[in-house]
Design a protein around this motif. Structure first.
Motif, PDB file in Angstrom:
ATOM      1  N   ASN A  42       0.682  -1.203   0.038  1.00  0.00           N
ATOM      2  CA  ASN A  42       0.172   0.101  -0.155  1.00  0.00           C
ATOM      3  C   ASN A  42       0.912   1.160  -0.081  1.00  0.00           C
ATOM      4  O   ASN A  42       0.349   2.363   0.092  1.00  0.00           O
ATOM      5  N   MET A  43       2.052   1.014  -0.061  1.00  0.00           N
ATOM      6  CA  MET A  43       3.112   2.119  -0.330  1.00  0.00           C
ATOM      7  C   MET A  43       3.991   1.683  -1.397  1.00  0.00           C
ATOM      8  O   MET A  43       3.936   0.772  -2.063  1.00  0.00           O
ATOM      9  N   PRO A  44       4.359   2.879  -2.269  1.00  0.00           N
ATOM     10  CA  PRO A  44       5.066   2.783  -3.450  1.00  0.00           C
ATOM     11  C   PRO A  44       6.419   1.827  -3.497  1.00  0.00           C
ATOM     12  O   PRO A  44       7.426   1.944  -2.560  1.00  0.00           O
ATOM     13  N   GLU A  70      23.305  -3.767   9.345  1.00  0.00           N
ATOM     14  CA  GLU A  70      23.026  -4.247   7.734  1.00  0.00           C
ATOM     15  C   GLU A  70      21.398  -4.387   7.622  1.00  0.00           C
ATOM     16  O   GLU A  70      20.943  -5.261   7.975  1.00  0.00           O
ATOM     17  N   ILE A  71      20.842  -3.208   6.854  1.00  0.00           N
ATOM     18  CA  ILE A  71      19.666  -3.182   6.651  1.00  0.00           C
ATOM     19  C   ILE A  71      19.209  -3.312   5.190  1.00  0.00           C
ATOM     20  O   ILE A  71      19.859  -2.586   4.217  1.00  0.00           O
ATOM     21  N   GLU A  72      18.378  -4.241   5.048  1.00  0.00           N
ATOM     22  CA  GLU A  72      17.968  -4.560   3.746  1.00  0.00           C
ATOM     23  C   GLU A  72      16.590  -4.116   3.795  1.00  0.00           C
ATOM     24  O   GLU A  72      15.901  -4.356   4.326  1.00  0.00           O
ATOM     25  N   VAL A  73      16.108  -3.038   2.585  1.00  0.00           N
ATOM     26  CA  VAL A  73      14.829  -2.737   2.493  1.00  0.00           C
ATOM     27  C   VAL A  73      14.092  -3.093   1.299  1.00  0.00           C
ATOM     28  O   VAL A  73      14.662  -3.046   0.016  1.00  0.00           O
ATOM     29  N   LEU A  74      13.115  -3.922   1.603  1.00  0.00           N
ATOM     30  CA  LEU A  74      12.326  -4.506   0.468  1.00  0.00           C
ATOM     31  C   LEU A  74      11.148  -4.237   0.137  1.00  0.00           C
ATOM     32  O   LEU A  74      10.242  -3.878   1.233  1.00  0.00           O
ATOM     33  N   SER A  75      10.467  -4.642  -0.823  1.00  0.00           N
ATOM     34  CA  SER A  75       9.003  -4.316  -1.426  1.00  0.00           C
ATOM     35  C   SER A  75       8.113  -5.652  -0.995  1.00  0.00           C
ATOM     36  O   SER A  75       8.740  -6.479  -1.768  1.00  0.00           O
ATOM     37  N   ILE A  76       7.473  -5.541  -0.169  1.00  0.00           N
ATOM     38  CA  ILE A  76       6.375  -6.897  -0.086  1.00  0.00           C
ATOM     39  C   ILE A  76       5.812  -7.231  -1.507  1.00  0.00           C
ATOM     40  O   ILE A  76       5.792  -8.462  -1.705  1.00  0.00           O
ATOM     41  N   ALA A  77       5.384  -6.271  -2.364  1.00  0.00           N
ATOM     42  CA  ALA A  77       4.958  -6.762  -3.739  1.00  0.00           C
ATOM     43  C   ALA A  77       6.009  -7.504  -4.431  1.00  0.00           C
ATOM     44  O   ALA A  77       5.761  -8.339  -5.325  1.00  0.00           O
ATOM     45  N   ASP A  78       7.224  -6.996  -4.291  1.00  0.00           N
ATOM     46  CA  ASP A  78       8.342  -7.474  -5.099  1.00  0.00           C
ATOM     47  C   ASP A  78       8.592  -8.961  -4.666  1.00  0.00           C
ATOM     48  O   ASP A  78       8.775  -9.730  -5.288  1.00  0.00           O
ATOM     49  N   VAL A  79       8.641  -9.048  -3.234  1.00  0.00           N
ATOM     50  CA  VAL A  79       9.006 -10.424  -2.871  1.00  0.00           C
ATOM     51  C   VAL A  79       7.980 -11.333  -2.969  1.00  0.00           C
ATOM     52  O   VAL A  79       8.196 -12.548  -3.203  1.00  0.00           O
ATOM     53  N   PHE A  80       6.760 -10.912  -2.437  1.00  0.00           N
ATOM     54  CA  PHE A  80       5.603 -11.937  -2.340  1.00  0.00           C
ATOM     55  C   PHE A  80       4.528 -11.966  -3.429  1.00  0.00           C
ATOM     56  O   PHE A  80       3.845 -12.777  -3.486  1.00  0.00           O
ATOM     57  N   GLY A  81       4.748 -11.203  -4.344  1.00  0.00           N
ATOM     58  CA  GLY A  81       3.874 -10.928  -5.490  1.00  0.00           C
ATOM     59  C   GLY A  81       2.817  -9.790  -5.141  1.00  0.00           C
ATOM     60  O   GLY A  81       2.375  -9.770  -3.881  1.00  0.00           O
ATOM     61  N   ALA A 126       9.444 -15.350  10.137  1.00  0.00           N
ATOM     62  CA  ALA A 126      10.416 -16.338  10.095  1.00  0.00           C
ATOM     63  C   ALA A 126      11.783 -15.690   9.789  1.00  0.00           C
ATOM     64  O   ALA A 126      12.695 -16.262  10.308  1.00  0.00           O
ATOM     65  N   GLU A 127      11.770 -14.465   9.178  1.00  0.00           N
ATOM     66  CA  GLU A 127      13.170 -13.818   9.298  1.00  0.00           C
ATOM     67  C   GLU A 127      13.007 -12.916  10.219  1.00  0.00           C
ATOM     68  O   GLU A 127      14.104 -11.950  10.181  1.00  0.00           O
ATOM     69  N   LYS A 128      12.333 -12.618  11.210  1.00  0.00           N
ATOM     70  CA  LYS A 128      12.111 -11.529  12.228  1.00  0.00           C
ATOM     71  C   LYS A 128      12.176 -10.299  11.562  1.00  0.00           C
ATOM     72  O   LYS A 128      12.862  -9.276  11.919  1.00  0.00           O
ATOM     73  N   GLY A 129      11.573 -10.259  10.497  1.00  0.00           N
ATOM     74  CA  GLY A 129      11.588  -8.884   9.647  1.00  0.00           C
ATOM     75  C   GLY A 129      10.449  -7.975  10.299  1.00  0.00           C
ATOM     76  O   GLY A 129       9.764  -8.125  11.150  1.00  0.00           O
ATOM     77  N   ILE A 130      10.571  -6.575   9.801  1.00  0.00           N
ATOM     78  CA  ILE A 130       9.906  -5.480  10.049  1.00  0.00           C
ATOM     79  C   ILE A 130       9.066  -4.977   9.017  1.00  0.00           C
ATOM     80  O   ILE A 130       9.500  -5.015   7.916  1.00  0.00           O
ATOM     81  N   VAL A 131       7.862  -4.548   9.188  1.00  0.00           N
ATOM     82  CA  VAL A 131       6.980  -3.887   8.016  1.00  0.00           C
ATOM     83  C   VAL A 131       6.467  -2.725   8.316  1.00  0.00           C
ATOM     84  O   VAL A 131       6.335  -2.203   9.449  1.00  0.00           O
ATOM     85  N   ILE A 132       6.731  -1.721   7.252  1.00  0.00           N
ATOM     86  CA  ILE A 132       6.091  -0.570   7.568  1.00  0.00           C
ATOM     87  C   ILE A 132       4.779  -0.498   6.510  1.00  0.00           C
ATOM     88  O   ILE A 132       5.063  -0.846   5.449  1.00  0.00           O
ATOM     89  N   THR A 133       3.692  -0.083   7.030  1.00  0.00           N
ATOM     90  CA  THR A 133       2.427  -0.248   6.269  1.00  0.00           C
ATOM     91  C   THR A 133       1.385   0.709   6.667  1.00  0.00           C
ATOM     92  O   THR A 133       1.622   1.543   7.841  1.00  0.00           O
TER      93      THR A 133
END
Length: 140
Positions: free
Chosen positions: A11-13, A34-45, A59-66
């Motif tokens: 829901n964000m670009p 070491e910060i990797e910033v990813l798009s949910i749309a790119d990674v999970f479709g 499972a990756e102990k990830g963080i989401v901005i939404t």
């Protein structure tokens, strides 16, 4: 050096994720992160259901901005992110129309140091809420 994955919800670009990833890379050594910033749309479709990506991010102990506050308000989704160990930063839009593109970019850039501090100092799961005129604050 600890590695963190921060996902930008669809829901964000997705360009925001790409730009933040590129901008953060030279800072990783300086920050000791070491910060990797990813798009949910790119990674999970594009259109991936929350119930599908939340366990994978957890499972990756990830963080989401939404901007999707339903993840917090709907009991089954709230329980899902907590049980799966996801850190979430909810960004409340200024109106029903949401953020303009550039206002969203400015807000995330203004908050980036605060976001990195939150990520570094908190074990997942956690939840923070911010808005166009408020910094991210921990939710109880």
């Amino acid at each position: 050096m600890r590695k963190y994955k921060i996902y930008i919800d669809e829901n964000m670009p997705r360009q925001l994720a790409h730009g933040l990833h590129t901008l953060q890379q030279p800072q990783n050594l300086k920050d000791g992160l070491e910060i990797e910033v990813l798009s949910i749309a790119d990674v999970f479709g594009k259109g991936a259901q929350d119930e599908d990506w939340i366990p994978k991010v957890g499972a990756e102990k990830g963080i989401v901005i939404t901007q999707d506050s339903r993840i917090q308000s709907q009991k089954h989704q709230r329980e899902l992110y907590i049980q799966n160990g996801v850190g979430i930063l909810f960004l409340n839009p200024p109106s029903k129309n949401g953020f303009s593109y550039w206002d969203m970019v400015k807000k995330i850039i203004e908050e980036w140091d605060n976001i990195k501090t939150i990520v570094r100092k908190n074990k997942t799961p956690f939840a923070y809420r911010g808005s166009s005129n408020k910094h991210f604050e921990r939710m109880e």
